[in-house]
Design an enzyme around this catalytic site. Structure first.
Site, PDB file in Angstrom:
ATOM      1  N   ASP A  54      72.850  65.256   7.770  1.00  0.00           N
ATOM      2  CA  ASP A  54      72.566  65.229   9.201  1.00  0.00           C
ATOM      3  C   ASP A  54      71.192  65.849   9.466  1.00  0.00           C
ATOM      4  O   ASP A  54      71.032  67.065   9.388  1.00  0.00           O
ATOM      5  CB  ASP A  54      73.641  66.026   9.957  1.00  0.00           C
ATOM      6  N   TYR A  59      64.136  68.905  13.807  1.00  0.00           N
ATOM      7  CA  TYR A  59      64.352  69.954  12.802  1.00  0.00           C
ATOM      8  C   TYR A  59      63.171  70.093  11.851  1.00  0.00           C
ATOM      9  O   TYR A  59      63.082  71.077  11.114  1.00  0.00           O
ATOM     10  CB  TYR A  59      65.602  69.670  11.950  1.00  0.00           C
ATOM     11  N   LYS A  89      68.020  62.130  14.502  1.00  0.00           N
ATOM     12  CA  LYS A  89      68.147  62.187  15.971  1.00  0.00           C
ATOM     13  C   LYS A  89      66.767  62.118  16.601  1.00  0.00           C
ATOM     14  O   LYS A  89      65.807  62.681  16.060  1.00  0.00           O
ATOM     15  CB  LYS A  89      68.824  63.499  16.392  1.00  0.00           C
ATOM     16  N   HIS A 122      69.415  62.882  20.763  1.00  0.00           N
ATOM     17  CA  HIS A 122      69.767  64.287  20.496  1.00  0.00           C
ATOM     18  C   HIS A 122      70.367  64.991  21.726  1.00  0.00           C
ATOM     19  O   HIS A 122      71.349  65.730  21.616  1.00  0.00           O
ATOM     20  CB  HIS A 122      68.504  65.029  20.012  1.00  0.00           C
TER      21      HIS A 122
HETATM   22  P1  NAP Z   1      77.557  75.887  11.065  1.00  0.00           P
HETATM   23  O1  NAP Z   1      77.500  74.784  10.084  1.00  0.00           O
HETATM   24  O2  NAP Z   1      78.806  76.115  11.821  1.00  0.00           O
HETATM   25  O3  NAP Z   1      77.172  77.250  10.368  1.00  0.00           O
HETATM   26  C1  NAP Z   1      76.063  77.367   9.517  1.00  0.00           C
HETATM   27  C2  NAP Z   1      75.973  78.808   9.038  1.00  0.00           C
HETATM   28  O4  NAP Z   1      77.183  79.189   8.377  1.00  0.00           O
HETATM   29  C3  NAP Z   1      74.853  79.034   8.056  1.00  0.00           C
HETATM   30  O5  NAP Z   1      74.248  80.257   8.387  1.00  0.00           O
HETATM   31  C4  NAP Z   1      75.553  79.129   6.702  1.00  0.00           C
HETATM   32  O6  NAP Z   1      74.858  80.015   5.855  1.00  0.00           O
HETATM   33  C5  NAP Z   1      76.903  79.683   7.073  1.00  0.00           C
HETATM   34  N1  NAP Z   1      78.003  79.195   6.226  1.00  0.00           N
HETATM   35  C6  NAP Z   1      78.183  77.924   5.750  1.00  0.00           C
HETATM   36  N2  NAP Z   1      79.303  77.840   5.018  1.00  0.00           N
HETATM   37  C7  NAP Z   1      79.854  79.077   5.033  1.00  0.00           C
HETATM   38  C8  NAP Z   1      81.032  79.627   4.472  1.00  0.00           C
HETATM   39  N3  NAP Z   1      81.857  78.884   3.719  1.00  0.00           N
HETATM   40  N4  NAP Z   1      81.286  80.944   4.690  1.00  0.00           N
HETATM   41  C9  NAP Z   1      80.444  81.703   5.446  1.00  0.00           C
HETATM   42  N5  NAP Z   1      79.322  81.241   6.021  1.00  0.00           N
HETATM   43  C10 NAP Z   1      79.022  79.935   5.824  1.00  0.00           C
HETATM   44  O7  NAP Z   1      76.410  75.775  12.175  1.00  0.00           O
HETATM   45  P2  NAP Z   1      75.122  74.905  12.483  1.00  0.00           P
HETATM   46  O8  NAP Z   1      74.120  74.963  11.391  1.00  0.00           O
HETATM   47  O9  NAP Z   1      74.749  75.293  13.839  1.00  0.00           O
HETATM   48  O10 NAP Z   1      75.702  73.410  12.573  1.00  0.00           O
HETATM   49  C11 NAP Z   1      75.770  72.551  11.459  1.00  0.00           C
HETATM   50  C12 NAP Z   1      74.833  71.378  11.631  1.00  0.00           C
HETATM   51  O11 NAP Z   1      75.128  70.674  12.850  1.00  0.00           O
HETATM   52  C13 NAP Z   1      73.351  71.743  11.796  1.00  0.00           C
HETATM   53  O12 NAP Z   1      72.761  72.132  10.585  1.00  0.00           O
HETATM   54  C14 NAP Z   1      72.817  70.462  12.379  1.00  0.00           C
HETATM   55  O13 NAP Z   1      72.667  69.496  11.365  1.00  0.00           O
HETATM   56  C15 NAP Z   1      73.954  70.087  13.354  1.00  0.00           C
HETATM   57  N6  NAP Z   1      73.714  70.553  14.737  1.00  0.00           N
HETATM   58  C16 NAP Z   1      73.485  69.617  15.706  1.00  0.00           C
HETATM   59  C17 NAP Z   1      73.274  70.005  17.022  1.00  0.00           C
HETATM   60  C18 NAP Z   1      73.036  68.946  18.066  1.00  0.00           C
HETATM   61  O14 NAP Z   1      72.566  69.284  19.175  1.00  0.00           O
HETATM   62  N7  NAP Z   1      73.349  67.703  17.807  1.00  0.00           N
HETATM   63  C19 NAP Z   1      73.291  71.360  17.380  1.00  0.00           C
HETATM   64  C20 NAP Z   1      73.557  72.296  16.376  1.00  0.00           C
HETATM   65  C21 NAP Z   1      73.770  71.887  15.069  1.00  0.00           C
HETATM   66  P3  NAP Z   1      74.445  79.614   4.332  1.00  0.00           P
HETATM   67  O15 NAP Z   1      73.498  78.442   4.419  1.00  0.00           O
HETATM   68  O16 NAP Z   1      73.775  80.835   3.841  1.00  0.00           O
HETATM   69  O17 NAP Z   1      75.717  79.289   3.603  1.00  0.00           O
END
Ligand code: NAP
Length: 315
Positions: A54, A59, A89, A122
């Site tokens: 994704d 980004y 996006k 987005h």
């Molecule tokens: P997330 O995936 O809920 O959380 C990511 C964080 O959690 C990172 O700091 C990661 O650190 C940590 N993590 C991952 N696996 C873990 C585990 N098993 N145990 C403990 N910590 C863990 O949050 P997000 O990055 O906000 O969302 C994921 C993706 O969604 C984004 O990267 C992006 O691609 C997409 N997104 C889209 C939008 C939109 O507006 N469409 C908005 C936000 C996000 P480490 O890397 O150190 O493991």
């Protein structure tokens, strides 16, 4: 490290050629603290069995994701580009009917790809064309021509630049408006869904309309951004301990059992592998009861400064 399972797939109904999407993808939204580069993380994820990535123009990772895929093909980790599902996006600066096709072509060049699997709007906001600014300054916002923009996205799918088109951060009200004129309905709405923001109404609406939800921030941003109401939840800790799993795995298993797709970001080898180990066990009825009692609050309230009053249409 445990062997990686094959991630289940779902078919995107309105996509060209009934494209299949692995239910779990790797998020690539940048984190300033990350020591691992996006290229290395994507390459490692491919080694581990991830086949869905994704990305987003905003980004700044499209180049690195593209380099990782090119390298994986060169190394023989992938036999062909078709084996991976790539989402990107379009940023709000490109949310104009005449800028969509050029913006998608630019993303494809940056990614070194001939087609995307999925392109998303987005945010349901348009600003003057120009540089990406985050947060978005509300004084840059102009009228969002949803019908014109969607028409251009449909053109992208017809031209073969993408297999599927969709949206992100759309409320029920905005989806209803979109469905009233769409010739190709949105394949996906990517929105925040996690145990602290379960989005029951939106999920029911999308299910009825055949729109696949992709959950972002499925861990509510994991543990690396300080304490949060999911990763530091005592009840979830109890559930996790009872299954011999981690809280992150409980979060992802719940999303999977809801029939959702989700993109979780980890650039850490071990956690990447841990997040894949969710397909061969189940939550219990008692777990569901406890999960339904978790306090609910949206984490990502909007991309603008100040926040917009009507972004979520009070849903
Ligand atoms: P997330 O995936 O809920 O959380 C990511 C964080 O959690 C990172 O700091 C990661 O650190 C940590 N993590 C991952 N696996 C873990 C585990 N098993 N145990 C403990 N910590 C863990 O949050 P997000 O990055 O906000 O969302 C994921 C993706 O969604 C984004 O990267 C992006 O691609 C997409 N997104 C889209 C939008 C939109 O507006 N469409 C908005 C936000 C996000 P480490 O890397 O150190 O493991």
């Amino acid at each position: 490290m445990a062997a990686a399972p094959t991630v289940p797939v779902i078919v995107l109904p309105s996509s060209s050629g009934q494209r299949k999407m692995p239910v779990m993808g790797l998020g690539t939204a940048p984190e300033a603290t990350s020591k691992v580069t996006t290229k290395d993380a994507v390459l490692e994820a491919i080694k581990q069995g991830y086949r869905h990535f994704d990305a987003a123009a905003a980004y700044g990772v499209e180049k690195s994701v593209g380099e990782a895929i090119a390298e994986a093909l060169k190394l023989g980790l992938l036999a062909s580009r078709d084996e991976v599902f790539i989402t990107s996006k379009l940023w709000v600066t490109d949310n104009h009917p005449e800028t969509i096709v050029p913006a998608l072509k630019k993303s494809l060049r940056t990614l070194q790809l001939e087609y995307l699997d999925l392109i998303l709007i987005h945010w349901p906001i348009a600003t003057k064309p120009g540089e990406v600014k985050y947060p978005i300054d509300v004084s840059d916002i102009v009228e969002f021509d949803m019908k014109g923009v969607w028409g251009s996205l449909e053109e992208c799918q017809r031209l073969g630049l993408t297999k599927a088109i969709g949206v992100s951060n759309f409320s029920i009200k905005k989806l209803e408006k979109l469905l009233s004129f769409a010739t190709i309905p949105p394949a996906v709405n990517q929105v925040e869904v996690n145990l602290g923001w379960q989005q029951e109404k939106l999920r029911a609406f999308c299910k009825e309309k055949g729109i696949v939800i992709t959950a972002f921030s499925p861990l509510r941003k994991g543990a690396s951004r300080g304490s949060n109401l999911v990763m530091d939840n005592d009840v979830l800790k109890e559930i996790a301990d009872a299954h011999g799993k981690t809280i992150a795995q409980i979060c992802l298993r719940w999303l999977y059992e809801q029939g959702l797709t989700f993109v979780v970001k980890s650039y850490d080898k071990e956690r990447m592998n841990q997040n894949l180990q969710i397909f061969d066990w189940s939550l219990t009825e008692d777990d569901y009861k406890k999960i339904s009692e978790i306090y609910q609050e949206r984490l990502i309230k909007g991309p603008t400064k100040p926040l917009l009053d009507d972004l979520w249409d009070e849903e």
